[in-house]
Write a protein that holds these residues in place. Structure first.
Motif, PDB file in Angstrom:
ATOM      1  N   PRO A 109       0.802  -1.226   0.000  1.00  0.00           N
ATOM      2  CA  PRO A 109       0.000   0.000   0.000  1.00  0.00           C
ATOM      3  C   PRO A 109       0.838   1.281   0.000  1.00  0.00           C
ATOM      4  N   GLY A 110       1.952   1.284   0.702  1.00  0.00           N
ATOM      5  CA  GLY A 110       2.808   2.468   0.727  1.00  0.00           C
ATOM      6  C   GLY A 110       3.363   2.802  -0.645  1.00  0.00           C
ATOM      7  N   GLN A 111       3.822   1.782  -1.362  1.00  0.00           N
ATOM      8  CA  GLN A 111       4.356   1.997  -2.709  1.00  0.00           C
ATOM      9  C   GLN A 111       3.264   2.465  -3.668  1.00  0.00           C
ATOM     10  N   VAL A 112       2.091   1.841  -3.580  1.00  0.00           N
ATOM     11  CA  VAL A 112       0.981   2.223  -4.458  1.00  0.00           C
ATOM     12  C   VAL A 112       0.563   3.666  -4.181  1.00  0.00           C
ATOM     13  N   ASN A 113       0.378   4.000  -2.914  1.00  0.00           N
ATOM     14  CA  ASN A 113      -0.051   5.358  -2.554  1.00  0.00           C
ATOM     15  C   ASN A 113       0.961   6.401  -3.003  1.00  0.00           C
ATOM     16  N   GLU A 114       2.235   6.108  -2.833  1.00  0.00           N
ATOM     17  CA  GLU A 114       3.282   7.040  -3.254  1.00  0.00           C
ATOM     18  C   GLU A 114       3.251   7.256  -4.772  1.00  0.00           C
TER      19      GLU A 114
END
Length: 168
Positions: free
Chosen positions: A23-28
């Motif tokens: 989720p962190g990579q996608v959101n970024e």
């Protein structure tokens, strides 16, 4: 699926799966796409098509993320950004911001919105860069003295996008 505005992209959420995208990579990455659609930076649409995310437990559903990325690649490739709905100062003033005990100072936000509304009506010289660089004080928890940060930021995104479309 309708086209997504930069504000829609910044607030996008996905279902979770037992094993899915980080989720962190996608959101970024979604923030980068939102900035590209808002005209803040250039992004090669092929980068959207070829991006890879780490697989993690309880991550975002890959099919959902891939579907949104496919739409966003098309939008970036063709420069498609949906209208903001901010055609006049009245449209801006009609957007009701939720109050919060903590958040952006209401008096500062209200004064800015009044100035921005006048600008949308042709009385002023506010630019998209000025909107992007606007900062507000935050409240310290006094009941009802603030506006919800995310709601104000979404409104600022739309205002910036509208001014950019108007060549300002």
């Amino acid at each position: 699926m309708p086209y997504l505005s930069p504000a829609d992209i910044r607030s996008k959420t996905f279902r979770r799966k037992r094993q899915g995208y980080d989720p962190g990579q996608v959101n970024e990455f979604l923030l980068i796409i939102a900035d590209a659609l808002a005209g803040r930076l250039r992004l090669n649409p092929d980068h959207i098509r070829t991006v890879r995310f780490a697989a993690v437990p309880n991550g975002y559903d890959p099919l959902s993320v891939d579907g949104v990325l496919h739409l966003l690649e098309f939008q970036v490739r063709n420069g498609i950004v949906p209208p903001t709905g901010l055609n006049s100062g009245e449209d801006l003033r009609a957007r009701k911001l939720p109050r919060s005990g903590t958040g952006y100072d209401r008096a500062e936000v209200d004064a800015f919105i009044a100035r921005a509304a006048a600008n949308l009506d042709g009385r002023g010289s506010m630019t998209s860069t000025e909107v992007r660089n606007t900062r507000f004080s935050t409240t310290s928890g006094l009941l009802g003295k603030g506006y919800q940060v995310q709601a104000v930021d979404t409104l600022l995104d739309d205002l910036e996008q509208e001014l950019r479309f108007r060549g300002r």
